[in-house]
Design a protein around this motif. Structure first.
Motif, PDB file in Angstrom:
ATOM      1  N   ALA A  26       0.829  -1.204   0.000  1.00  0.00           N
ATOM      2  CA  ALA A  26       0.000   0.000   0.000  1.00  0.00           C
ATOM      3  C   ALA A  26       0.866   1.257   0.000  1.00  0.00           C
ATOM      4  N   TYR A  27       1.949   1.251   0.776  1.00  0.00           N
ATOM      5  CA  TYR A  27       2.851   2.410   0.787  1.00  0.00           C
ATOM      6  C   TYR A  27       3.563   2.570  -0.562  1.00  0.00           C
ATOM      7  N   TRP A  28       3.938   1.471  -1.186  1.00  0.00           N
ATOM      8  CA  TRP A  28       4.532   1.555  -2.524  1.00  0.00           C
ATOM      9  C   TRP A  28       3.533   2.155  -3.511  1.00  0.00           C
ATOM     10  N   CYS A  29       2.270   1.832  -3.331  1.00  0.00           N
ATOM     11  CA  CYS A  29       1.223   2.401  -4.195  1.00  0.00           C
ATOM     12  C   CYS A  29       1.101   3.906  -4.001  1.00  0.00           C
ATOM     13  N   VAL A  30       1.315   4.377  -2.780  1.00  0.00           N
ATOM     14  CA  VAL A  30       1.320   5.835  -2.542  1.00  0.00           C
ATOM     15  C   VAL A  30       2.450   6.470  -3.342  1.00  0.00           C
ATOM     16  N   PHE A  61      -6.320  12.401  -1.214  1.00  0.00           N
ATOM     17  CA  PHE A  61      -7.379  11.553  -0.664  1.00  0.00           C
ATOM     18  C   PHE A  61      -6.875  10.106  -0.535  1.00  0.00           C
ATOM     19  N   PHE A  62      -6.180   9.632  -1.577  1.00  0.00           N
ATOM     20  CA  PHE A  62      -5.642   8.275  -1.554  1.00  0.00           C
ATOM     21  C   PHE A  62      -4.549   8.135  -0.494  1.00  0.00           C
ATOM     22  N   ALA A  63      -3.595   9.054  -0.492  1.00  0.00           N
ATOM     23  CA  ALA A  63      -2.488   8.972   0.466  1.00  0.00           C
ATOM     24  C   ALA A  63      -3.003   9.023   1.902  1.00  0.00           C
ATOM     25  N   ALA A  64      -3.946   9.910   2.159  1.00  0.00           N
ATOM     26  CA  ALA A  64      -4.518  10.001   3.507  1.00  0.00           C
ATOM     27  C   ALA A  64      -5.187   8.689   3.900  1.00  0.00           C
ATOM     28  N   ALA A  65      -5.928   8.109   2.986  1.00  0.00           N
ATOM     29  CA  ALA A  65      -6.618   6.841   3.283  1.00  0.00           C
ATOM     30  C   ALA A  65      -5.618   5.750   3.647  1.00  0.00           C
ATOM     31  N   VAL A  66      -4.570   5.624   2.859  1.00  0.00           N
ATOM     32  CA  VAL A  66      -3.570   4.580   3.122  1.00  0.00           C
ATOM     33  C   VAL A  66      -2.866   4.837   4.452  1.00  0.00           C
ATOM     34  N   ILE A  67      -2.457   6.064   4.676  1.00  0.00           N
ATOM     35  CA  ILE A  67      -1.739   6.380   5.920  1.00  0.00           C
ATOM     36  C   ILE A  67      -2.625   6.135   7.138  1.00  0.00           C
ATOM     37  N   ILE A  68      -3.868   6.565   7.068  1.00  0.00           N
ATOM     38  CA  ILE A  68      -4.787   6.352   8.189  1.00  0.00           C
ATOM     39  C   ILE A  68      -5.007   4.858   8.423  1.00  0.00           C
ATOM     40  N   PHE A 103     -14.402   6.266 -11.192  1.00  0.00           N
ATOM     41  CA  PHE A 103     -15.315   5.859 -10.125  1.00  0.00           C
ATOM     42  C   PHE A 103     -14.773   4.656  -9.364  1.00  0.00           C
ATOM     43  N   VAL A 104     -14.195   3.694 -10.068  1.00  0.00           N
ATOM     44  CA  VAL A 104     -13.582   2.531  -9.417  1.00  0.00           C
ATOM     45  C   VAL A 104     -12.463   2.985  -8.482  1.00  0.00           C
ATOM     46  N   ALA A 105     -11.617   3.891  -8.949  1.00  0.00           N
ATOM     47  CA  ALA A 105     -10.518   4.404  -8.120  1.00  0.00           C
ATOM     48  C   ALA A 105     -11.064   5.110  -6.883  1.00  0.00           C
ATOM     49  N   TYR A 106     -12.103   5.911  -7.079  1.00  0.00           N
ATOM     50  CA  TYR A 106     -12.703   6.635  -5.959  1.00  0.00           C
ATOM     51  C   TYR A 106     -13.290   5.661  -4.940  1.00  0.00           C
ATOM     52  N   LEU A 107     -13.987   4.650  -5.438  1.00  0.00           N
ATOM     53  CA  LEU A 107     -14.563   3.644  -4.530  1.00  0.00           C
ATOM     54  C   LEU A 107     -13.477   2.878  -3.779  1.00  0.00           C
ATOM     55  N   SER A 108     -12.342   2.656  -4.408  1.00  0.00           N
ATOM     56  CA  SER A 108     -11.266   1.955  -3.707  1.00  0.00           C
ATOM     57  C   SER A 108     -10.758   2.790  -2.531  1.00  0.00           C
ATOM     58  N   ILE A 109     -10.721   4.096  -2.697  1.00  0.00           N
ATOM     59  CA  ILE A 109     -10.319   4.973  -1.587  1.00  0.00           C
ATOM     60  C   ILE A 109     -11.349   4.907  -0.465  1.00  0.00           C
ATOM     61  N   VAL A 110     -12.614   4.982  -0.829  1.00  0.00           N
ATOM     62  CA  VAL A 110     -13.675   4.866   0.179  1.00  0.00           C
ATOM     63  C   VAL A 110     -13.550   3.529   0.891  1.00  0.00           C
ATOM     64  N   GLY A 111     -13.258   2.466   0.130  1.00  0.00           N
ATOM     65  CA  GLY A 111     -13.075   1.144   0.723  1.00  0.00           C
ATOM     66  C   GLY A 111     -11.928   1.115   1.725  1.00  0.00           C
ATOM     67  N   ILE A 112     -10.863   1.840   1.433  1.00  0.00           N
ATOM     68  CA  ILE A 112      -9.733   1.905   2.367  1.00  0.00           C
ATOM     69  C   ILE A 112     -10.157   2.596   3.649  1.00  0.00           C
ATOM     70  N   PHE A 113     -10.913   3.674   3.537  1.00  0.00           N
ATOM     71  CA  PHE A 113     -11.407   4.352   4.737  1.00  0.00           C
ATOM     72  C   PHE A 113     -12.349   3.445   5.535  1.00  0.00           C
ATOM     73  N   VAL A 114     -13.201   2.703   4.863  1.00  0.00           N
ATOM     74  CA  VAL A 114     -14.103   1.770   5.555  1.00  0.00           C
ATOM     75  C   VAL A 114     -13.277   0.701   6.263  1.00  0.00           C
ATOM     76  N   LEU A 115     -12.266   0.193   5.599  1.00  0.00           N
ATOM     77  CA  LEU A 115     -11.379  -0.793   6.194  1.00  0.00           C
ATOM     78  C   LEU A 115     -10.719  -0.230   7.464  1.00  0.00           C
ATOM     79  N   ALA A 116     -10.288   1.024   7.389  1.00  0.00           N
ATOM     80  CA  ALA A 116      -9.696   1.668   8.570  1.00  0.00           C
ATOM     81  C   ALA A 116     -10.717   1.812   9.675  1.00  0.00           C
ATOM     82  N   GLY A 117     -11.931   2.173   9.319  1.00  0.00           N
ATOM     83  CA  GLY A 117     -12.993   2.310  10.327  1.00  0.00           C
ATOM     84  C   GLY A 117     -13.317   0.997  11.004  1.00  0.00           C
TER      85      GLY A 117
END
Length: 127
Positions: A4-8, A61-68, A110-124
């Motif tokens: 995930a960090y490499w993806c950032v 948005f993506f970097a924040a999601a991964v870091i969180i 939209f797929v990329a955006y949903l993946s970010i939302v999914g990362i936030f849900v995973l963090a939650g």
């Protein structure tokens, strides 16, 4: 370092790589005022510049999601998968932007955006 960090890192490089499509081989490229030069471009070069700008918009948005997600110790495998989905979707987004396929471009955006939302849900869910 996690996938995930490499993806950032990859997401952070995408704007630079994408703008190179707009600039390389362009006639009259003016490094003293590159934004004005890019504004005058059309077709492929214009779309490459727009994709470049959108990568910058998507990155925080993506970097924040991964870091969180990493900070709260979210499940690593799903996090890595979602980060890879984001990268794959953003690469497809760029290809569709450069080849002027707006419907496909919007779908993968939209797929990329949903993946970010999914990362936030995973963090939650990790809390």
């Amino acid at each position: 370092m996690t996938i995930a960090y490499w993806c950032v890192l990859l997401a952070g490089l995408m704007p630079i790589l994408t703008v190179s499509f707009a600039k390389v081989g362009g006639r009259g490229d003016d490094n003293h005022d590159p934004r004005a030069w890019l504004e005058k471009q059309s077709g492929f070069r214009r779309r490459a510049d727009y994709a470049h700008r959108n990568h910058f918009e998507a990155f925080p948005f993506f970097a924040a999601a991964v870091i969180i997600a990493q900070q709260v110790h979210a499940a690593q495998t799903p996090l890595n998968i979602l980060a890879l989905v984001f990268i794959a979707a953003r690469l497809a987004y760029t290809a569709f932007y450069l080849t002027d396929k707006p419907s496909f471009r919007s779908a993968v955006w939209f797929v990329a955006y949903l993946s970010i939302v999914g990362i936030f849900v995973l963090a939650g869910m990790a809390q």
